[in-house]
Scaffold this motif. Structure first.
Motif, PDB file in Angstrom:
ATOM      1  N   CYS A   1       0.833  -1.215   0.000  1.00 43.47           N
ATOM      2  CA  CYS A   1       0.000   0.000   0.000  1.00 43.47           C
ATOM      3  C   CYS A   1       0.859   1.254   0.000  1.00 43.47           C
ATOM      4  O   CYS A   1       0.562   2.224  -0.720  1.00 43.47           O
ATOM      5  CB  CYS A   1      -0.918   0.017   1.225  1.00 43.47           C
ATOM      6  SG  CYS A   1      -2.269  -1.156   1.159  1.00 43.47           S
TER       7      CYS A   1
ATOM      8  N   ASN B   1       0.274   9.179   1.950  1.00 39.79           N
ATOM      9  CA  ASN B   1       0.304   7.915   2.696  1.00 39.79           C
ATOM     10  C   ASN B   1      -0.541   8.040   3.960  1.00 39.79           C
ATOM     11  O   ASN B   1      -0.046   8.408   5.026  1.00 39.79           O
ATOM     12  CB  ASN B   1       1.751   7.549   3.072  1.00 39.79           C
ATOM     13  CG  ASN B   1       2.419   6.720   2.002  1.00 39.79           C
ATOM     14  OD1 ASN B   1       2.073   5.574   1.768  1.00 39.79           O
ATOM     15  ND2 ASN B   1       3.380   7.324   1.315  1.00 39.79           N
TER      16      ASN B   1
ATOM     17  N   TYR C   1      -4.863   4.039   2.064  1.00 40.18           N
ATOM     18  CA  TYR C   1      -4.497   2.624   2.005  1.00 40.18           C
ATOM     19  C   TYR C   1      -5.723   1.776   1.741  1.00 40.18           C
ATOM     20  O   TYR C   1      -5.704   0.836   0.936  1.00 40.18           O
ATOM     21  CB  TYR C   1      -3.853   2.179   3.325  1.00 40.18           C
ATOM     22  CG  TYR C   1      -2.435   2.665   3.525  1.00 40.18           C
ATOM     23  CD1 TYR C   1      -1.807   3.459   2.579  1.00 40.18           C
ATOM     24  CD2 TYR C   1      -1.723   2.319   4.665  1.00 40.18           C
ATOM     25  CE1 TYR C   1      -0.511   3.903   2.766  1.00 40.18           C
ATOM     26  CE2 TYR C   1      -0.419   2.751   4.861  1.00 40.18           C
ATOM     27  CZ  TYR C   1       0.173   3.546   3.916  1.00 40.18           C
ATOM     28  OH  TYR C   1       1.455   3.988   4.101  1.00 40.18           O
TER      29      TYR C   1
END
Length: 326
Positions: free
Chosen positions: A177, A188, A193
């Motif tokens: 991911c 991120n 994710y």
């Protein structure tokens, strides 16, 4: 009587190649000046986002014979007919290469799985998966795994025979991911994710993750919803996976155990192996391997009992040390 129609005996891949070679129902023409090469737009679009963008462009020339319309792509650079044909039939050459490739290095299996997926070579995908099953940790920590597209990750993680605990499978998927977010140039975050995971999330068997790992690495994050985490917490409190009623798969993967005994052969010596299982298990069989350089006779007795000590089976068979028996 054998059919005279090629559609009746050619596989889909070979049928498409036959249509290409014989210019059947072609709707795109590559114009290279000295020659024209007819091909099929649906095949080009299915395998290339570049062709998809170009073939849908209003700048592509359209020609018509009064019945059918054909898109025409001009190749202005100096190219020859053989080079273009070589490019358009590249998948067949790739298939030959992949089929002949070695799977001795487990990390190669991930890349071969990816290429076989792109070319729809089912038998190579199956062979690659067998290698991944036996060396799951090395494969999932490889660079090849981190660059897989989501469809391949889902197919790989869904397999039932990986020899790796669910804690680590989850950990490697999260690393994928991270890399995926970088490739897509998005932040991120746990929310992102979950987006990039899509259906992959439901191939991770969260009920089989250890409570310690859940508390330290999953509960405090937002990859799972609060409801999903609550269902898992209730299962841990009951200390019984059978009580889980959430949306994730709870059936354990078929992790096999290997036990080595009798590494040196001795005459007239008895060896025994006894084991019990606290979970329901499926006994596939027993495989014995003998000495390769010497032929000796041996006898094996297999006794199986249920949880109450009742005998289910008691079988005896003989073999030789340079054979293998299952």
């Amino acid at each position: 009587m054998d059919s005279v129609y090629w559609q009746d005996y050619l596989s889909l891949k070979n049928a498409l190649l036959h249509m290409f070679d014989n210019k059947i129902s072609c709707d795109v023409i590559f114009d290279i000046g000295s020659d024209q090469i007819p091909c099929h737009s649906f095949v080009l679009i299915a395998r290339s986002h570049v062709f998809e963008a170009n073939l849908d462009s209003p700048l592509v020339k359209l020609s018509s014979d009064g019945v059918n319309s054909t898109k025409q792509i001009e190749l202005h650079e100096v190219v020859d007919t053989d080079s273009v044909k070589e490019f358009l039939s590249l998948s067949e050459k790739c298939q030959s290469f992949i089929t002949a490739a070695s799977l001795d290095d487990p990390t190669n299996a991930v890349e071969l799985y990816h290429q076989a997926f792109l070319l729809d070579i089912t038998d190579v995908m199956e062979d690659s998966m067998k290698v991944i099953n036996q060396s799951t940790k090395r494969c999932l920590e490889s660079e090849a795994f981190l660059t897989l597209p989501p469809q391949c990750v889902r197919g790989l993680i869904a397999d039932n025979h990986h020899q790796l605990d669910e804690d680590n499978i989850y950990r490697y998927v999260v690393q994928w991911c991270e890399r995926r977010c970088e490739r897509e140039d998005i932040e991120n975050t746990d929310e992102n994710y979950r987006k990039v995971l899509g259906d992959i999330l439901y191939e991770i068997r969260f009920p089989n993750i250890s409570y310690k790992f859940f508390k330290s690495s999953i509960e405090r994050r937002n990859i799972l919803t609060e409801r999903e985490k609550k269902d898992l917490i209730n299962m841990y409190r009951n200390e019984n996976r059978c009580t889980y009623r959430g949306i994730f798969k709870s059936k354990p993967r078929n992790v096999s155990e290997r036990l080595m005994r009798m590494t040196d052969y001795e005459d007239n010596v008895n060896h025994s192996i006894a084991f019990t299982s606290s979970e329901k298990v499926l006994l596939h069989g027993i495989v014995t391997y003998g000495l390769s350089h010497e032929k000796r006779k041996f006898k094996i007795n297999v006794k199986l009992t249920d949880g109450n000590g009742k005998e289910i089976t008691n079988d005896e068979f003989c073999g030789y040390t340079n054979d293998w028996t299952e």
